[in-house]
Design a protein around this motif. Structure first.
Motif, PDB file in Angstrom:
ATOM      1  N   HIS A 149      34.793  14.123  -3.854  1.00  0.00           N
ATOM      2  CA  HIS A 149      35.381  13.203  -5.361  1.00  0.00           C
ATOM      3  C   HIS A 149      33.923  11.992  -5.408  1.00  0.00           C
ATOM      4  N   GLY A 150      33.593  12.088  -4.681  1.00  0.00           N
ATOM      5  CA  GLY A 150      33.143  10.978  -4.633  1.00  0.00           C
ATOM      6  C   GLY A 150      33.524   9.575  -3.611  1.00  0.00           C
ATOM      7  N   ASP A 151      34.199   9.921  -2.580  1.00  0.00           N
ATOM      8  CA  ASP A 151      35.013   9.275  -1.356  1.00  0.00           C
ATOM      9  C   ASP A 151      34.411   9.211  -0.390  1.00  0.00           C
ATOM     10  N   LEU A 152      34.590   8.711   0.533  1.00  0.00           N
ATOM     11  CA  LEU A 152      34.205   8.867   2.365  1.00  0.00           C
ATOM     12  C   LEU A 152      35.273   9.438   3.328  1.00  0.00           C
ATOM     13  N   TRP A 153      34.548  10.894   3.536  1.00  0.00           N
ATOM     14  CA  TRP A 153      36.226  11.733   4.413  1.00  0.00           C
ATOM     15  C   TRP A 153      35.686  11.015   6.096  1.00  0.00           C
ATOM     16  N   LEU A 154      36.345  11.217   6.763  1.00  0.00           N
ATOM     17  CA  LEU A 154      36.800  11.631   7.499  1.00  0.00           C
ATOM     18  C   LEU A 154      36.404  12.883   8.983  1.00  0.00           C
ATOM     19  N   ILE A 155      35.936  12.940   9.333  1.00  0.00           N
ATOM     20  CA  ILE A 155      36.327  14.982  10.264  1.00  0.00           C
ATOM     21  C   ILE A 155      35.717  14.307  11.803  1.00  0.00           C
ATOM     22  N   ASP A 156      36.408  15.240  12.766  1.00  0.00           N
ATOM     23  CA  ASP A 156      35.871  15.483  13.492  1.00  0.00           C
ATOM     24  C   ASP A 156      36.074  14.412  14.298  1.00  0.00           C
ATOM     25  N   HIS A 157      37.564  14.506  15.317  1.00  0.00           N
ATOM     26  CA  HIS A 157      38.373  13.089  15.917  1.00  0.00           C
ATOM     27  C   HIS A 157      38.526  13.733  17.461  1.00  0.00           C
TER      28      HIS A 157
END
Length: 263
Positions: A149-157
């Motif tokens: 939805h146009g935003d940056l999301w962080l995954i996999d830590h």
């Protein structure tokens, strides 16, 4: 503590991850079904990957970064009996009990630095956070970021806080610099000084303790050198709290970015 749901169906493996996460369907105690990305205690990296996901994810969320909400997923190994893929079947059978799920961001796209520019302020917050938790797995080769939805999301830590694999070296390891030369956001002139000024004061002992408190006891029991799960939680707080105050001074970015060169 994490909200818990019960896995009802294994949908498909997500083979991008080294630990073979899977897309599963699960139901909560209200009878609501939803899709989750599930990481397994029986995977090669073991439960410490799940611990890192919870602590880093909850800390990032508290600091205003976008990370999918973590959830505990109860898995009955019987779900593996009907899987035709032998690797998946073995993984499900080895992961009975409580595993980790993250909200599935349906329709999300992988981050492409050529198609989605990031401003220096946001890039700085992500790089600073990754430095805090010593995330070694957000390079240009494997960004571990999504656009939703146009935003940056962080995954996999799961590859963060590598010192917890050898607690005797935790103090020394946590004091080391952070090499961001290959970071996926290094080309965007990350403003780590501004990020540190904004975020470091928020990383209090209470905030870190709250993030660690969300890790289930069963993922922390029998940790060598610790008398109980709460002692392990305190060790995470002790490693991260001093690092938050000074890590911005030890972030190693490529020289062109330091001088303000454009991409």
């Amino acid at each position: 503590m994490l909200t818990e749901v019960t896995a009802t169906r294994y949908v498909t493996p997500l083979r991008e991850g080294g630990s073979l996460p899977g897309l599963v369907e699960a139901v909560d105690d209200q009878g609501t079904y939803a899709a989750y990305v599930m990481k397994f205690t029986g995977a090669g990296q073991g439960r410490k990957t799940l611990v890192a996901e919870v602590i880093c994810g909850q800390l990032a969320r508290a600091l205003g970064l976008r990370v999918p909400r973590p959830t505990g997923i109860r898995l009955d190994p019987v779900l593996g009996l009907g899987e035709p893929d032998q690797q998946v079947q073995a993984l499900l059978k080895a992961s009975g009990g409580l595993n980790l799920g993250m909200d599935f961001l349906s329709g999300a796209l992988g981050f492409d630095p050529l198609a989605y520019p990031i401003d220096p302020a946001e890039a700085g917050r992500v790089v600073w956070f990754d430095a805090l938790v010593n995330n070694v797995d957000r390079s240009w080769r494997n960004p571990n970021m999504l656009l939703w939805h146009g935003d940056l999301w962080l995954i996999d830590h799961g590859a963060s806080m590598i010192w917890h694999h050898n607690w005797r070296t935790a103090e020394t390891a946590a004091a080391k610099p952070y090499d961001a030369s290959d970071h996926a956001l290094a080309p965007f002139r990350p403003d780590v000084a501004a990020a540190a000024a904004e975020l470091a004061p928020l990383v209090t002992e209470e905030l870190l303790a709250s993030a660690a408190a969300d890790v289930p006891d069963e993922w922390l029991v029998d940790e060598p050198g610790f008398e109980d799960p709460d002692a392990v939680r305190r060790a995470y707080v002790a490693a991260l709290l001093p690092r938050a105050k000074t890590i911005h001074e030890r972030i190693q970015l490529p020289e062109p970015q330091r001088k303000g060169a454009t991409q």
